[in-house]
Design a protein around this motif. Structure first.
Motif, short mmCIF file in Angstrom:
data_model
loop_
_atom_site.label_atom_id
_atom_site.label_comp_id
_atom_site.label_asym_id
_atom_site.label_seq_id
_atom_site.Cartn_x
_atom_site.Cartn_y
_atom_site.Cartn_z
N ALA B 25 62.70 -83.35 -12.57
CA ALA B 25 62.39 -81.75 -12.01
C ALA B 25 60.76 -81.63 -13.03
O ALA B 25 60.32 -82.38 -13.43
N CYS B 26 60.47 -80.65 -11.92
CA CYS B 26 58.87 -80.58 -12.18
C CYS B 26 58.54 -79.68 -13.67
O CYS B 26 59.49 -78.82 -14.22
N PRO B 27 57.98 -80.71 -14.31
CA PRO B 27 57.74 -79.97 -15.85
C PRO B 27 57.40 -78.46 -15.44
O PRO B 27 57.17 -78.05 -16.80
N GLN B 28 56.50 -78.38 -14.61
CA GLN B 28 55.60 -76.63 -14.97
C GLN B 28 56.85 -75.40 -14.07
O GLN B 28 56.79 -74.96 -14.59
N CYS B 29 58.06 -76.10 -13.61
CA CYS B 29 58.58 -74.76 -13.13
C CYS B 29 60.08 -75.24 -12.56
O CYS B 29 60.96 -74.17 -12.60
N ASP B 30 60.00 -75.85 -13.62
CA ASP B 30 61.61 -76.60 -12.95
C ASP B 30 62.73 -76.87 -12.04
O ASP B 30 63.75 -76.91 -12.09
N GLN B 45 54.14 -83.02 -3.69
CA GLN B 45 53.67 -81.85 -4.93
C GLN B 45 55.46 -81.09 -4.70
O GLN B 45 55.86 -80.89 -3.61
N CYS B 46 54.95 -80.60 -5.69
CA CYS B 46 56.55 -79.52 -6.03
C CYS B 46 55.92 -78.16 -4.92
O CYS B 46 55.17 -78.04 -4.60
N VAL B 47 57.15 -78.16 -4.25
CA VAL B 47 57.12 -77.02 -3.42
C VAL B 47 56.84 -75.82 -4.37
O VAL B 47 55.98 -75.31 -3.45
N ARG B 48 57.69 -75.48 -5.02
CA ARG B 48 56.83 -73.54 -6.07
C ARG B 48 55.85 -74.03 -6.45
O ARG B 48 55.32 -73.40 -5.87
N CYS B 49 55.03 -74.66 -7.10
CA CYS B 49 54.12 -74.53 -8.02
C CYS B 49 53.21 -75.14 -7.70
O CYS B 49 51.86 -75.08 -7.72
N GLY B 50 53.35 -76.22 -6.73
CA GLY B 50 51.88 -76.73 -6.20
C GLY B 50 51.54 -78.56 -7.27
O GLY B 50 50.53 -79.29 -7.00
ZN LIG Z 1 56.78 -76.95 -9.70
#
Ligand SMILES: [Zn+2]
Ligand SMILES: [Zn+2]
Lengths: 214, 222
Positions: B25-30, B45-50
């Motif tokens: 899971a993305c550590p910045q936005c889950d 890269q995370c699709v949501r927050c990059g």
């Molecule tokens: Zn993210």
């Protein structure tokens, strides 16, 4: 599987929490929601760190408190054969402008005044945005958080300047530069605001956005 | 950049059966993703927050180890040799990096001295040493040395507190401030320190955290 599936932003993002999982923020592996500690890297797991907001506000408050004396007391005490002068953070920057070093004065003002104050405002804004409706999107706020984390450390420049000058300019009675009390409170202010930013759980920004959609 | 964020990880469905080691899971936005193999040079890269989740730009632990050893050597050299000197009216004073760190040593500012010494000397050198300790056995295909996992976690936690590059900007500002007060001379340590900053940036850039965790994980289980 090549993993090149085009997952556009149109698709709903599924979070670890939605799936009954908890993610490790250190190594990004996910675990069942009831797990307490990441079995890979040993970090404590918590799906959303609610206690973190209390820590954010506490660190931010002491950071602001330390910043006030940091601007009132002298940062540098310069003694030469004929005179002894003291300068505060802003006073030192103004001296630099008088000597024609405008560029360096700008560096000091940015690192010691604009960044710390901007950081206080930004962290408070991010914290308040979780419970209050704000104009800035989750994307914008996440970017803001990244800037705060990245840039906050650079405020230490002025503390290092004082350290270098104080060790270098020690020429008995001809010229000596010594640190003033503001050096310590300013350093503490930077450290406390760094801790405030690190305590903030950025996942909370995205949760609020999701709740407002549904 | 259409494919940004879509290579390497796929969106995981909520119905996905939980399988250890497969989901991250993305550590910045889950946001939840399933790891799929990446070609060399790709990054996910995370699709949501990059946030960059996985980067395979370089898997070579050896390069990171070499850079970390360089950091240790340069830092030792930078603290031993004279850093800067000033002269006014025939009087000269030279100062080392440690002198600068310990400028506050007298009296109530002792704590600040320790903090400055930690930020510009101790933490950068400790991070390099931890990285050498964690990666060396794995680079030679051996099992990690005991305590490698907490060592790497500690090194990662220390990352924002390693401030050698900020110190260099501080030096530049200080030089301008004394320029009309005194004549300045540069010692060898000044150049060591400047080189050190570049090497630290390269070391952190080449370090692929996800690969290290994965390697530690596998070695641990087998
Ligand atoms: Zn993210
Ligand atoms: Zn973990």
């Amino acid at each position: 599987m090549d993993g090149m599936e085009s997952a556009g932003s149109t698709r709903q993002i599924v979070t670890a929490r939605d799936s009954g999982l908890v993610a490790c923020t250190r190594c990004s592996l996910v675990w069942p929601a009831d797990k307490q500690r990441c079995a890979r890297c040993g970090s404590a797991l918590s799906s959303r760190d609610m206690a973190s907001m209390a820590r954010v506000w506490a660190w931010l408050a002491i950071g602001v408190i330390c910043y006030i004396p940091a601007n009132l007391f002298p940062m540098l005490i310069t003694s030469t054969l004929f005179s002894k002068s003291q300068s505060t953070i802003v006073g030192g920057a103004i001296d630099l402008i008088h000597h024609g070093a405008v560029g360096v004065a700008i560096i000091i003002i940015v690192a010691s005044v604009l960044i710390p104050i901007g950081k206080f405002v930004a962290v408070a804004y991010l914290a308040l945005s979780l419970n209050h409706h704000v104009k800035m999107s989750a994307h914008g706020r996440h970017k803001l958080y990244e800037y705060v984390e990245f840039i906050g450390r650079w405020s230490m420049i002025d503390v290092f300047v004082v350290a270098i000058l104080s060790s270098l300019v020690q020429l008995s009675s001809v010229a000596a530069i010594n640190p003033g009390p503001a050096a310590i409170t300013f350093a503490l202010s930077v450290i406390f605001t760094m801790l405030a930013a690190q305590s903030f759980d950025p996942r909370l920004i995205w949760d609020a956005e999701e709740d407002s959609h549904t | 950049m259409e494919k940004r964020g879509t290579c390497g990880v796929q969106d995981a469905d909520a119905s996905e059966v939980y399988r250890e080691g497969e989901l991250i899971a993305c550590p910045q936005c889950d946001a939840l993703y399933r790891v799929v193999p990446l070609a060399h040079g790709e990054r996910a890269q995370c699709v949501r927050c990059g946030t960059v989740l996985i980067s395979t730009r370089n898997r070579a632990f050896v390069r990171v180890i070499a850079l970390a050893i360089t950091v240790v050597i340069l830092m030792i050299a930078a603290t031993i040799f004279p850093f800067l000197s000033v002269s006014v009216a025939g009087l000269t004073n030279s100062s080392s990096v440690l002198d600068a760190a310990l400028a506050f040593a007298g009296g109530p500012m002792f704590g600040l001295s320790l903090a400055v010494a930690a930020l510009i000397v101790a933490i950068p050198i400790l991070r390099a040493a931890l990285v050498i300790y964690v990666l060396t056995p794995m680079a030679f295909g051996r099992a990690p040395w005991p305590g490698a996992i907490p060592a790497f976690r500690f090194s990662e936690a220390l990352r924002p507190w390693s401030m050698a590059e900020i110190f260099v900007i501080g030096v530049a500002v200080a030089l301008v401030k004394v320029a009309d007060l005194a004549r300045i001379g540069f010692g060898p340590a000044f150049w060591f320190f400047a080189a050190l900053v570049v090497v630290i940036v390269l070391k952190d850039g080449y370090m692929n955290r996800w690969t290290v965790w994965k390697a530690l994980d596998q070695q641990d289980r087998s």
